[in-house]
Design a protein around this motif. Structure first.
Motif, short mmCIF file in Angstrom:
data_model
loop_
_atom_site.label_atom_id
_atom_site.label_comp_id
_atom_site.label_asym_id
_atom_site.label_seq_id
_atom_site.Cartn_x
_atom_site.Cartn_y
_atom_site.Cartn_z
N ASP A 1 -1.08 -1.14 12.89
CA ASP A 1 -2.14 -0.17 12.56
C ASP A 1 -3.48 -0.91 12.64
OD1 ASP A 1 -3.95 1.58 11.41
OD2 ASP A 1 -3.11 1.47 9.40
N GLN B 1 0.81 -1.23 0.00
CA GLN B 1 0.00 0.00 0.00
C GLN B 1 0.84 1.27 0.00
OE1 GLN B 1 -3.71 0.30 2.56
NE2 GLN B 1 -2.49 1.88 3.55
N LYS C 1 -4.39 6.64 15.22
CA LYS C 1 -5.34 7.37 14.36
C LYS C 1 -6.56 7.66 15.24
CE LYS C 1 -4.33 4.98 9.96
NZ LYS C 1 -4.69 3.75 9.19
N GLU D 1 4.89 -1.31 8.61
CA GLU D 1 3.57 -1.27 9.24
C GLU D 1 2.71 -2.42 8.69
OE1 GLU D 1 1.85 2.66 8.89
OE2 GLU D 1 -0.17 1.83 8.74
N ASP D 2 1.95 -3.02 9.56
CA ASP D 2 1.01 -4.09 9.20
C ASP D 2 1.60 -5.08 8.18
OD1 ASP D 2 -0.97 -3.30 10.95
OD2 ASP D 2 -2.18 -2.24 9.45
N ASP E 1 4.09 0.59 4.47
CA ASP E 1 2.86 0.11 5.08
C ASP E 1 2.34 -0.98 4.15
OD1 ASP E 1 0.47 -0.51 6.17
OD2 ASP E 1 -0.44 1.49 6.00
N LYS F 1 2.91 10.17 10.32
CA LYS F 1 2.69 9.72 8.94
C LYS F 1 1.56 10.56 8.39
CE LYS F 1 0.62 5.78 7.55
NZ LYS F 1 0.33 4.44 6.99
N LEU G 1 0.58 2.60 15.47
CA LEU G 1 0.06 3.74 14.73
C LEU G 1 -1.14 4.28 15.50
CD1 LEU G 1 1.06 4.71 11.89
CD2 LEU G 1 -1.17 4.03 11.04
MG LIG Z 1 -1.78 1.36 7.70
#
Ligand SMILES: [Mg+2]
Ligand SMILES: C=C(OP(=O)(O)O)C(=O)O
Length: 400
Positions: free
Chosen positions: A301, A153, A326, A274-275, A231, A377, A324
Motif C-alpha cells: 500500500d 493498524q 487507492k 499489507e505493508d 494491515d 477493502k 492496494l
Molecule cells: Mg494500508
C-alpha cells in the motif's frame, strides 16, 4: 453527447468531520456525475498531494475547470490527461489530488449516466459484473486510526469461502459483532476507530486471540471458510533514526520484523498481510515474500501508492505479490487503471481500497468489479463503509 458543459466543486464533510472536495460534472445531453475525495491518515510518503479542500477547489477552478469544459466525459483518458496538464506536476501538488480524483470519478459517472450503463460496465466493459471481490473487513484496529489501541493498524476479516458477495459482506459484519462479544466477555471496553473497527486498549497478541475466536464462531455459524489478515502499516511503526520498528517499549530490527510476520502468517494462517515492512525497504519486502508469498498475499500500500513506477520496481525486485489500489493516492482513474493492468500482467493480485476518511461515494465498489479485483477493502460497518458494501450487493443483484 458526452461533452462536459459544467464542473462544480464544493466542500463537503468526510467521515472524520473534515472538509473534503466533492465534484459535479454535467454534460450537454444532461448526463450527471458526482464524486468525492477520500482522505488518508496513515498516508504513504510517496502519495500524490492532498491540499486543504478550499485551496484545492480554488486552484482546480482556476486551472482545471476551463480545460475540462468541452472535453468528452466518456473519454476518461482525455479527461485525466487534462487534469494532469492543468496541474503540471507529477504529484498533483498544484491543484491537489483531492480535486483531481473527485473530478475524475465524477466525469466517469457522468459518462455512464449518458450511456445508461452502470459505472462498472462503463469502466470495465460489457463482460464485467460476473466476478465479485472478496471484501476485507476491518474488525479491530489501532495505529494511526485510533489512539490507545493496537499497534497493528488493521485486523481484517477475510471470508474467502463465501458463496456470494452478499454472504461475504454479512459474514464480515457478523465477525465485527462477534469481536464485540469476545471483548465483552473479557471485560474489555472498546471504542471505534476511524473506519468503524473496534479499537480496544489491548496488546496485539491479545487482539490476535480475540479475532481468531470471533472468526471461528462466525465460521461455525455460516459454514464457509473465513480467514483473517492484517494491515500492519509498518511505515508508521518504523523509526528512521532508530532503524527499527517500534511497538511501544519494544523494538524490532528489519530481520526481526520479517521473522515476526512470517511467524504470524503460519500461526494464524493469515490470508493477507499489507505493508508488513517500511515503505522504503523493497529488499525486506522481497525477503518476506520469498518466505511466505506462496501461502499468503503480501500487499504493498504505502510501498506502491498506486504508482506504476513504484510497482515496476516492486515487480523487478519480487517485493510483493499484490497491490492496494487507492485512486486518490495517484489522482486519477486512468492512473489507477494503469496500476491494475501492470499488476495483472505480472501476476499480482489487486485489492481496491477505501481510505480511513471517507464519504458516501461508491466509486470503489464499481472499480473493483470493473477491474475484476480479487479483493476490496472498505470497512465493515458505518455509513460511509456500508455505502460501498451495499453498492456491491446491488451490483450483484443487477440493481444499479
Ligand atoms: Mg494500508
Ligand atoms: C485505508 C488505510 O488507511 P489510510 O486511509 O489512513 O491510509 C490503509 O492504510 O490501508
Amino acid at each position: 453527447m458526452t461533452r462536459i458543459t459544467r464542473v462544480s466543486l464544493r466542500r463537503v464533510l468526510d467521515s472524520r468531520g473534515n472538509p473534503t472536495v466533492e465534484a459535479d460534472v454535467l454534460t450537454e445531453s444532461g448526463g450527471f456525475g458526482r464524486g468525492a475525495a477520500p482522505s488518508g491518515a496513515s498516508t504513504g510518503e510517496y502519495e500524490a498531494i492532498e491540499l486543504p479542500a478550499s485551496e484545492s477547489i480554488a486552484k482546480a477552478r482556476e486551472h482545471a475547470v476551463p480545460r475540462l469544459e468541452g472535453q468528452y466525459a466518456g473519454d476518461q483518458r482525455a479527461v485525466d490527461a487534462a487534469l494532469r496538464a492543468a496541474d503540471g506536476t507529477d504529484d498533483f501538488s498544484n491543484i491537489g489530488a483531492n480535486s483531481a480524483v473527485a473530478i475524475s470519478m465524477a466525469a466517469a459517472k457522468a459518462a455512464a449516466d449518458v450511456l445508461g450503463a452502470p459505472l462498472y460496465q462503463h469502466l470495465g466493459g460489457a463482460f464485467r459484473g460476473e466476478n465479485f471481490p472478496i471484501p476485507l473487513g476491518n474488525v479491530v484496529g489501532g495505529g494511526e486510526h485510533a489512539k490507545e489501541a493496537t499497534h497493528i493498524q488493521e485486523f481484517l476479516s477475510a471470508p474467502v469461502g463465501a458463496p456470494s458477495v452478499s454472504e461475504a459482506v454479512f459474514a464480515n459484519a457478523a465477525v465485527h459483532a462477534a469481536v464485540a462479544d469476545v471483548l465483552d466477555e473479557r471485560g474489555v471496553p472498546a471504542a471505534k476507530g476511524d473506519e468503524g473497527a473496534w479499537a480496544p486498549p489491548i496488546s496485539d497478541a491479545e487482539a490476535f486471540e480475540v479475532v481468531e475466536e470471533a472468526v471461528a464462531r462466525v465460521e461455525d455459524d455460516v459454514g464457509f471458510e473465513i480467514r483473517f489478515g492484517l494491515d500492519m502499516a509498518a511505515a508508521e511503526l518504523y523509526d528512521d533514526d532508530r532503524e527499527a520498528y517500534v511497538y511501544g517499549d519494544e523494538t524490532k530490527s528489519a530481520g526481526e520484523q520479517i521473522e515476526y510476520v512470517a511467524g504470524l502468517v503460519d500461526e494464524y494462517d493469515l490470508a493477507y498481510v499489507e505493508d508488513p515492512l517500511d515503505e522504503n525497504d523493497y529488499a525486506a519486502f522481497a525477503e518476506l515474500t520469498d518466505r511466505v508469498g506462496d501461502r499468503t498475499l503480501i500487499c504493498g500500500d504505502d510501498l506502491f501508492v498506486t504508482n506504476v513506477e513504484r510497482l515496476r520496481e516492486g515487480i523487478e525486485t519480487d517485493a510483493a505479490n499484490s497491490i492496494l489500489i487507492k485512486p486518490n493516492q495517484i489522482g486519477t482513474l486512468s492512473d489507477a487503471f494503469d496500476a491494475v493492468e501492470l499488476a495483472a500482467r505480472n501476476g499480482y493480485e489487486t485489492i481496491i481500497s477505501h481510505r480511513s476518511g471517507e464519504t458516501e461515494d461508491t466509486t470503489i465498489a464499481h472499480l473493483a468489479v470493473a477491474t475484476d479485483a480479487g479483493f476490496i477493502k472498505t470497512g465493515t460497518v458505518g455509513g460511509e463503509r456500508t455505502a460501498k458494501l451495499n453498492e456491491l450487493v446491488r451490483i450483484a443483484d443487477d440493481a444499479v
